[in-house]
Enzyme design. Structure first.
Site, PDB file in Angstrom:
ATOM      1  N   HIS A  59      -4.892   3.784  -2.020  1.00 14.94           N
ATOM      2  CA  HIS A  59      -4.103   3.300  -3.144  1.00 14.94           C
ATOM      3  C   HIS A  59      -4.971   2.531  -4.135  1.00 14.94           C
ATOM      4  CE1 HIS A  59      -0.166   3.431  -0.549  1.00 14.94           C
ATOM      5  NE2 HIS A  59      -0.727   4.613  -0.701  1.00 14.94           N
ATOM      6  N   GLU A  61      -4.823  -0.549  -5.367  1.00  8.32           N
ATOM      7  CA  GLU A  61      -5.204  -1.913  -5.016  1.00  8.32           C
ATOM      8  C   GLU A  61      -6.386  -1.924  -4.050  1.00  8.32           C
ATOM      9  OE1 GLU A  61      -0.589  -1.842  -5.069  1.00  8.32           O
ATOM     10  OE2 GLU A  61      -2.253  -0.437  -4.835  1.00  8.32           O
ATOM     11  N   CYS A  84       2.212  -1.720  -1.764  1.00  5.23           N
ATOM     12  CA  CYS A  84       2.903  -1.300  -0.535  1.00  5.23           C
ATOM     13  C   CYS A  84       2.701  -2.349   0.552  1.00  5.23           C
ATOM     14  CB  CYS A  84       2.411   0.074  -0.082  1.00  5.23           C
ATOM     15  SG  CYS A  84       0.766   0.088   0.659  1.00  5.23           S
ATOM     16  N   CYS A  93      -1.300  -2.357   1.418  1.00  5.70           N
ATOM     17  CA  CYS A  93      -2.115  -2.991   0.376  1.00  5.70           C
ATOM     18  C   CYS A  93      -1.973  -4.506   0.413  1.00  5.70           C
ATOM     19  CB  CYS A  93      -1.719  -2.459  -1.003  1.00  5.70           C
ATOM     20  SG  CYS A  93      -2.218  -0.740  -1.265  1.00  5.70           S
TER      21      CYS A  93
END
Length: 367
Positions: A59, A61, A84, A93
């Site tokens: 992801h 982040e 998330c 994350c």
């Protein structure tokens, strides 16, 4: 989650705009996950950026944290969507943010995924991370309309496209080319931004299209080709089948000769589907099947019948009408587009795109 309205500075807005630009550049290229942009700032300077990876993982982040070349203690993170907080293919994350010692997280809007929605705020705050939300909310919410639609309806976000001449023809035996090279490039851009593309067997047999993205450097992002062919009447000598494999080409049918099924099974994925009361393939059911296969953004480059089928069922989320100033010949075989009234009745919001399309015009209709 706090109901207090947060105040943001001009620099906050600038950093979130950059995060949104990062998300935009990956739109349609992140598989089943939404495209997210992330910016990490320390002492008012950007020290790292991240985007959702191609096909969705890692992801944004996590990528931004890994990309940072220095300590993140006391840093501030700007992210377009709520981070998330659940274990999936990758760790949450929120865990990575907490471990990094980032002191503040500003995310624009909450996720609609039930596993995530409104949970990250409390998780981060419980670990002494300051959290703010709502920055550029209206603009970013609009960006995520396709993702929200995916989650709510469990269907792909559908974009329609058709090109017509001045006299409303979509085909003429004596003059097949309708739009100019600039319009063609925009078509290839749409293919780049969608993970799949649908045509009918009639379009396949008449036009023998390639359905790939031919923009330099983006060829590998060509969409999965999907042919709707109720009785498998497609001609197997066409380009699509010559370049087909089970990953890049799906053929959806209802009933066909065993010999044809056997032939097409070798190099394509065949999917059997139901017909509706009008004895044609049930398009809405097909879209549901495509969603289950992981497809989230579908481009329809159909002819008259397929386009009108989607229009009548209100299955287009948006539509691009390409119009050339050229008149095509009607002296021999030709096909006229009969869906203009339906298009204008169904979609009241429309704008003409302002770009370098030469004498062609492109009108963007939104549901």
């Amino acid at each position: 989650m706090s109901s207090k309205k947060n105040k943001f500075s001009k620099k906050d807005k600038l950093f979130m705009e950059i995060a949104l630009d990062l998300a935009r550049s990956r739109k349609g290229l992140t598989g089943t996950n939404p495209s997210v942009g992330c910016v990490i700032v320390k002492n008012n300077n950007i020290i790292s950026i991240g985007q959702t990876s191609f096909n969705g993982r890692p992801h944004a982040e996590t990528n931004a944290i890994k990309n940072a070349g220095e300590s993140l203690v006391g840093a501030k993170m700007y992210v377009t969507l709520e981070p998330c907080n659940h274990y999936g293919v990758t760790p949450p994350c929120t865990n990575e943010i907490i471990k990094s010692k980032i002191s503040e997280v500003i995310y624009s809007i909450e996720d609609v995924d039930k596993r995530v929605k409104n949970k990250s705020f409390k998780i981060l705050q419980s670990k002494k991370v300051n959290v703010k939300t709502g920055l550029l909310k209206k603009k970013i919410k609009e960006f995520y309309i396709p993702y929200f639609f995916n989650r709510k309806k469990e269907m792909p976000y559908v974009t329609g496209k058709i090109a017509i001449s001045k006299n409303h023809l979509i085909y003429s035996k004596h003059q097949k080319k309708i739009t100019n090279i600039n319009s063609d490039k925009f078509t290839h851009f749409l293919r780049y931004k969608n993970d799949s593309i649908i045509i009918s067997n009639k379009t396949l047999n008449t036009d023998n299209p390639k359905l790939n993205c031919r923009l330099k450097g983006l060829e590998k992002h060509s969409p999965i080709r999907i042919v709707l062919d109720k009785n498998l009447n497609s001609k197997i000598n066409k380009y699509i089948f010559k370049t087909a494999n089970k990953k890049n080409t799906l053929v959806i049918y209802n009933k066909a000769l065993k010999s044809k099924i056997k032939t097409l099974k070798k190099n394509t994925t065949l999917i059997k589907s139901k017909i509706n009361k009008n004895m044609v393939l049930d398009i809405k059911l097909i879209l549901k099947k495509l969603y289950k296969l992981g497809l989230r953004n579908v481009l329809v480059e159909g002819g008259n019948e397929l386009t009108q089928g989607f229009l009548k069922k209100r299955l287009f989320n948006q539509f691009y009408l390409f119009k050339s100033p050229k008149r095509l010949s009607t002296k021999s075989d030709y096909i006229k587009f009969n869906g203009l009234k339906l298009l204008n009745d169904r979609y009241k919001s429309k704008i003409k795109l302002k770009s370098n399309f030469g004498n062609d015009t492109i009108t963007h209709y939104k549901f």
